[in-house]
Motif scaffolding. Structure first.
Motif, PDB file in Angstrom:
ATOM      1  N   LEU A  74       0.809  -1.217   0.000  1.00 53.81           N
ATOM      2  CA  LEU A  74       0.000   0.000   0.000  1.00 53.81           C
ATOM      3  C   LEU A  74       0.843   1.268   0.000  1.00 53.81           C
ATOM      4  O   LEU A  74       0.303   2.361  -0.177  1.00 53.81           O
ATOM      5  N   GLY A  75       2.139   1.134   0.240  1.00 50.36           N
ATOM      6  CA  GLY A  75       3.004   2.304   0.161  1.00 50.36           C
ATOM      7  C   GLY A  75       3.669   2.724   1.450  1.00 50.36           C
ATOM      8  O   GLY A  75       4.325   3.772   1.496  1.00 50.36           O
ATOM      9  N   PHE A  76       3.536   1.928   2.511  1.00 48.77           N
ATOM     10  CA  PHE A  76       4.345   2.183   3.703  1.00 48.77           C
ATOM     11  C   PHE A  76       5.737   1.612   3.425  1.00 48.77           C
ATOM     12  O   PHE A  76       5.879   0.417   3.162  1.00 48.77           O
ATOM     13  N   THR A  77       6.744   2.456   3.464  1.00 45.73           N
ATOM     14  CA  THR A  77       8.077   2.023   3.048  1.00 45.73           C
ATOM     15  C   THR A  77       8.843   1.301   4.143  1.00 45.73           C
ATOM     16  O   THR A  77       9.807   0.590   3.850  1.00 45.73           O
ATOM     17  N   SER A  78       8.437   1.473   5.397  1.00 43.75           N
ATOM     18  CA  SER A  78       9.039   0.737   6.510  1.00 43.75           C
ATOM     19  C   SER A  78       7.936   0.229   7.427  1.00 43.75           C
ATOM     20  O   SER A  78       6.984   0.959   7.728  1.00 43.75           O
ATOM     21  N   VAL A  79       8.060  -1.017   7.873  1.00 42.62           N
ATOM     22  CA  VAL A  79       7.122  -1.617   8.817  1.00 42.62           C
ATOM     23  C   VAL A  79       7.929  -2.276   9.923  1.00 42.62           C
ATOM     24  O   VAL A  79       8.780  -3.124   9.652  1.00 42.62           O
ATOM     25  N   PHE A  80       7.680  -1.863  11.161  1.00 41.21           N
ATOM     26  CA  PHE A  80       8.428  -2.356  12.309  1.00 41.21           C
ATOM     27  C   PHE A  80       7.515  -3.158  13.226  1.00 41.21           C
ATOM     28  O   PHE A  80       6.338  -2.824  13.393  1.00 41.21           O
ATOM     29  N   ASP A  81       8.065  -4.186  13.843  1.00 39.51           N
ATOM     30  CA  ASP A  81       7.359  -4.973  14.850  1.00 39.51           C
ATOM     31  C   ASP A  81       7.834  -4.487  16.220  1.00 39.51           C
ATOM     32  O   ASP A  81       9.001  -4.668  16.568  1.00 39.51           O
ATOM     33  N   CYS A  82       6.956  -3.842  16.985  1.00 38.08           N
ATOM     34  CA  CYS A  82       7.353  -3.226  18.254  1.00 38.08           C
ATOM     35  C   CYS A  82       7.299  -4.248  19.387  1.00 38.08           C
ATOM     36  O   CYS A  82       6.246  -4.798  19.696  1.00 38.08           O
ATOM     37  N   LEU A  83       8.429  -4.466  20.026  1.00 32.25           N
ATOM     38  CA  LEU A  83       8.528  -5.415  21.133  1.00 32.25           C
ATOM     39  C   LEU A  83       8.681  -4.734  22.483  1.00 32.25           C
ATOM     40  O   LEU A  83       8.621  -5.389  23.518  1.00 32.25           O
ATOM     41  N   ALA A  84       8.888  -3.447  22.500  1.00 26.36           N
ATOM     42  CA  ALA A  84       9.012  -2.704  23.751  1.00 26.36           C
ATOM     43  C   ALA A  84       8.530  -1.276  23.515  1.00 26.36           C
ATOM     44  O   ALA A  84       8.735  -0.730  22.419  1.00 26.36           O
ATOM     45  N   PRO A  85       7.873  -0.631  24.488  1.00 24.98           N
ATOM     46  CA  PRO A  85       7.548  -1.173  25.809  1.00 24.98           C
ATOM     47  C   PRO A  85       6.648  -2.400  25.716  1.00 24.98           C
ATOM     48  O   PRO A  85       5.764  -2.446  24.867  1.00 24.98           O
ATOM     49  N   VAL A  86       6.886  -3.374  26.587  1.00 22.62           N
ATOM     50  CA  VAL A  86       6.156  -4.630  26.542  1.00 22.62           C
ATOM     51  C   VAL A  86       4.807  -4.460  27.227  1.00 22.62           C
ATOM     52  O   VAL A  86       4.739  -3.985  28.355  1.00 22.62           O
ATOM     53  N   PRO A  87       3.697  -4.844  26.573  1.00 22.89           N
ATOM     54  CA  PRO A  87       2.393  -4.752  27.228  1.00 22.89           C
ATOM     55  C   PRO A  87       2.264  -5.767  28.349  1.00 22.89           C
ATOM     56  O   PRO A  87       2.955  -6.778  28.375  1.00 22.89           O
ATOM     57  N   LEU A  88       1.349  -5.502  29.261  1.00 19.17           N
ATOM     58  CA  LEU A  88       1.175  -6.383  30.409  1.00 19.17           C
ATOM     59  C   LEU A  88       0.533  -7.707  30.028  1.00 19.17           C
ATOM     60  O   LEU A  88       0.815  -8.735  30.632  1.00 19.17           O
ATOM     61  N   ASN A  89      -0.358  -7.698  29.038  1.00 18.53           N
ATOM     62  CA  ASN A  89      -1.054  -8.935  28.680  1.00 18.53           C
ATOM     63  C   ASN A  89      -0.555  -9.461  27.337  1.00 18.53           C
ATOM     64  O   ASN A  89      -1.295  -9.608  26.382  1.00 18.53           O
ATOM     65  N   THR A  90       0.737  -9.723  27.253  1.00 15.98           N
ATOM     66  CA  THR A  90       1.336 -10.227  26.026  1.00 15.98           C
ATOM     67  C   THR A  90       0.660 -11.526  25.606  1.00 15.98           C
ATOM     68  O   THR A  90       0.459 -12.427  26.400  1.00 15.98           O
ATOM     69  N   ARG A  91       0.304 -11.624  24.336  1.00 15.21           N
ATOM     70  CA  ARG A  91      -0.264 -12.857  23.799  1.00 15.21           C
ATOM     71  C   ARG A  91       0.332 -13.100  22.422  1.00 15.21           C
ATOM     72  O   ARG A  91       0.627 -12.147  21.679  1.00 15.21           O
ATOM     73  N   ALA A  92       0.494 -14.354  22.079  1.00 18.59           N
ATOM     74  CA  ALA A  92       1.200 -14.710  20.853  1.00 18.59           C
ATOM     75  C   ALA A  92       0.470 -14.255  19.606  1.00 18.59           C
ATOM     76  O   ALA A  92       1.100 -14.015  18.570  1.00 18.59           O
ATOM     77  N   ASP A  93      -0.855 -14.131  19.673  1.00 25.65           N
ATOM     78  CA  ASP A  93      -1.613 -13.781  18.472  1.00 25.65           C
ATOM     79  C   ASP A  93      -1.946 -12.292  18.403  1.00 25.65           C
ATOM     80  O   ASP A  93      -2.887 -11.898  17.712  1.00 25.65           O
ATOM     81  N   ARG A  94      -1.178 -11.464  19.100  1.00 25.29           N
ATOM     82  CA  ARG A  94      -1.382 -10.020  19.006  1.00 25.29           C
ATOM     83  C   ARG A  94      -0.051  -9.334  18.749  1.00 25.29           C
ATOM     84  O   ARG A  94       0.959  -9.667  19.379  1.00 25.29           O
ATOM     85  N   VAL A  95      -0.058  -8.380  17.816  1.00 18.14           N
ATOM     86  CA  VAL A  95       1.169  -7.672  17.448  1.00 18.14           C
ATOM     87  C   VAL A  95       0.909  -6.172  17.446  1.00 18.14           C
ATOM     88  O   VAL A  95      -0.231  -5.718  17.334  1.00 18.14           O
ATOM     89  N   THR A  96       1.983  -5.429  17.586  1.00 12.26           N
ATOM     90  CA  THR A  96       1.954  -3.983  17.385  1.00 12.26           C
ATOM     91  C   THR A  96       2.909  -3.667  16.246  1.00 12.26           C
ATOM     92  O   THR A  96       4.131  -3.762  16.404  1.00 12.26           O
ATOM     93  N   LEU A  97       2.368  -3.343  15.090  1.00  9.30           N
ATOM     94  CA  LEU A  97       3.181  -2.988  13.932  1.00  9.30           C
ATOM     95  C   LEU A  97       3.182  -1.472  13.768  1.00  9.30           C
ATOM     96  O   LEU A  97       2.143  -0.823  13.916  1.00  9.30           O
ATOM     97  N   VAL A  98       4.347  -0.938  13.471  1.00  5.36           N
ATOM     98  CA  VAL A  98       4.516   0.495  13.273  1.00  5.36           C
ATOM     99  C   VAL A  98       4.914   0.713  11.821  1.00  5.36           C
ATOM    100  O   VAL A  98       5.944   0.193  11.372  1.00  5.36           O
ATOM    101  N   ALA A  99       4.100   1.439  11.090  1.00 13.19           N
ATOM    102  CA  ALA A  99       4.326   1.633   9.661  1.00 13.19           C
ATOM    103  C   ALA A  99       4.577   3.105   9.359  1.00 13.19           C
ATOM    104  O   ALA A  99       3.884   3.983   9.893  1.00 13.19           O
ATOM    105  N   ARG A 100       5.547   3.335   8.478  1.00 22.12           N
ATOM    106  CA  ARG A 100       5.875   4.707   8.108  1.00 22.12           C
ATOM    107  C   ARG A 100       5.833   4.875   6.600  1.00 22.12           C
ATOM    108  O   ARG A 100       6.443   4.090   5.862  1.00 22.12           O
ATOM    109  N   PRO A 101       5.119   5.890   6.124  1.00 21.04           N
ATOM    110  CA  PRO A 101       5.157   6.206   4.702  1.00 21.04           C
ATOM    111  C   PRO A 101       6.421   6.997   4.396  1.00 21.04           C
ATOM    112  O   PRO A 101       6.889   7.788   5.223  1.00 21.04           O
ATOM    113  N   GLY A 102       6.996   6.769   3.264  1.00 20.06           N
ATOM    114  CA  GLY A 102       8.222   7.498   2.935  1.00 20.06           C
ATOM    115  C   GLY A 102       8.495   7.463   1.453  1.00 20.06           C
ATOM    116  O   GLY A 102       7.635   7.106   0.642  1.00 20.06           O
ATOM    117  N   ARG A 103       9.691   7.813   1.099  1.00 20.16           N
ATOM    118  CA  ARG A 103      10.127   7.799  -0.294  1.00 20.16           C
ATOM    119  C   ARG A 103      11.032   6.588  -0.488  1.00 20.16           C
ATOM    120  O   ARG A 103      12.035   6.437   0.208  1.00 20.16           O
TER     121      ARG A 103
END
Length: 279
Positions: free
Chosen positions: A227-256
């Motif tokens: 879709l045009g996000f040039t970088s996608v990061f998987d955020c592992l910290a800060p760690v949430p209190l209720n960590t579960r294997a089937d939940r992720v926090t992805l950080v996406a940045r649009p760029g050139r």
């Protein structure tokens, strides 16, 4: 609002819509929407603040933020209290009422809540934003709505998008979108026989669709880059209190998009994660 007005308003909201479920918000005069303990989604408040601060390195008060399917308004209110211009969109009337009450109690003129279905969300209707928060909603959408929703997110994103979502642990079915294949699984939200009123009252499920599509982690990353996000990061910290294997926090940045001088490395441009039958 005075202390008595806040107490009375909170009691009226609870009487009409039930108690707050996940947004434990500190109100004036030492009052809370629930109590004085971290509950529900409070851990993500810190996580999202830290991500935005670290990734953008800009004062929070300089940002325009949108919180999609904002629920009871927890994250939208937090960013507004830091001075950002914030818009929260929420589909359920009960959640909207709770969020807007907290906004009024905190006298946040830089925050606006709108009752709307995020499936109708678009840049044409709402404009563009420095930060897009998409937490707890993507996995409640069926396909193709989930694809169009993410496409709309890309259209409004100018700097950063945070997607906190549940994912499929196995690539069980393939779905085509705009000439590409993505993998995931089907999740049952409601019984087919549930009435619209029953579905709307089920606050932990979708607004109305009986099933939803959960992306695998790799296919979601592929779609965001497609879709045009040039970088996608998987955020592992800060760690949430209720960590579960089937939940992720992805950080996406649009760029050139960058192209290396090294011709060998340049051949890797456009490479996607293998998923499903591609593995």
């Amino acid at each position: 609002m005075t202390e008595d007005e806040i107490r009375a308003g909170r009691e009226a909201i609870v009487a009409e819509h039930g108690p707050w479920g996940s947004a434990n918000i500190a109100l004036p005069y030492g009052l809370f929407t629930i109590d004085n303990q971290p509950r529900g989604d409070n851990h993500r408040t810190l996580k999202f603040l830290q991500i935005v601060s670290d990734m953008l390195d800009r004062p929070l008060h300089s940002l325009r933020v949108i919180d999609l399917a904002c629920g009871e308004g927890l994250y939208a209110i937090e960013f507004a209290r830091h001075g950002a211009q914030v818009l929260g969109i929420e589909g359920r009337a009960a959640n909207f009422a709770k969020a807007d009450f907290a906004r009024a109690a905190l006298e946040l003129d830089n925050l606006r809540f709108v009752q709307d279905d995020v499936r109708a969300f678009s840049a044409e209707r709402y404009g563009q934003f420095d930060v897009v928060l998409c937490s707890g909603i993507l996995y409640h959408l069926d396909q193709p709505a989930c694809f169009h929703f993410l496409k709309a997110i890309r259209a409004v994103s100018t700097a950063l998008c945070i997607i906190d979502t549940r994912i499929a642990m196995q690539p069980e079915i393939a779905v085509a979108f705009e000439g590409r294949t993505y993998w995931g699984s089907i999740y049952r939200e409601h019984a087919d026989t549930d009435s619209p009123e029953t579905r709307l009252a089920n606050l932990g499920a979708s607004l109305d669709n009986p099933t939803s599509f959960w992306f695998t982690r790799l296919s979601l990353a592929n779609l965001l880059t497609d879709l045009g996000f040039t970088s996608v990061f998987d955020c592992l910290a800060p760690v949430p209190l209720n960590t579960r294997a089937d939940r992720v926090t992805l950080v996406a940045r649009p760029g050139r998009g960058q192209r290396p001088f090294n011709a060998v490395a340049a051949r890797l441009d456009g490479l996607r994660w293998p998923d499903g039958e591609q593995e």
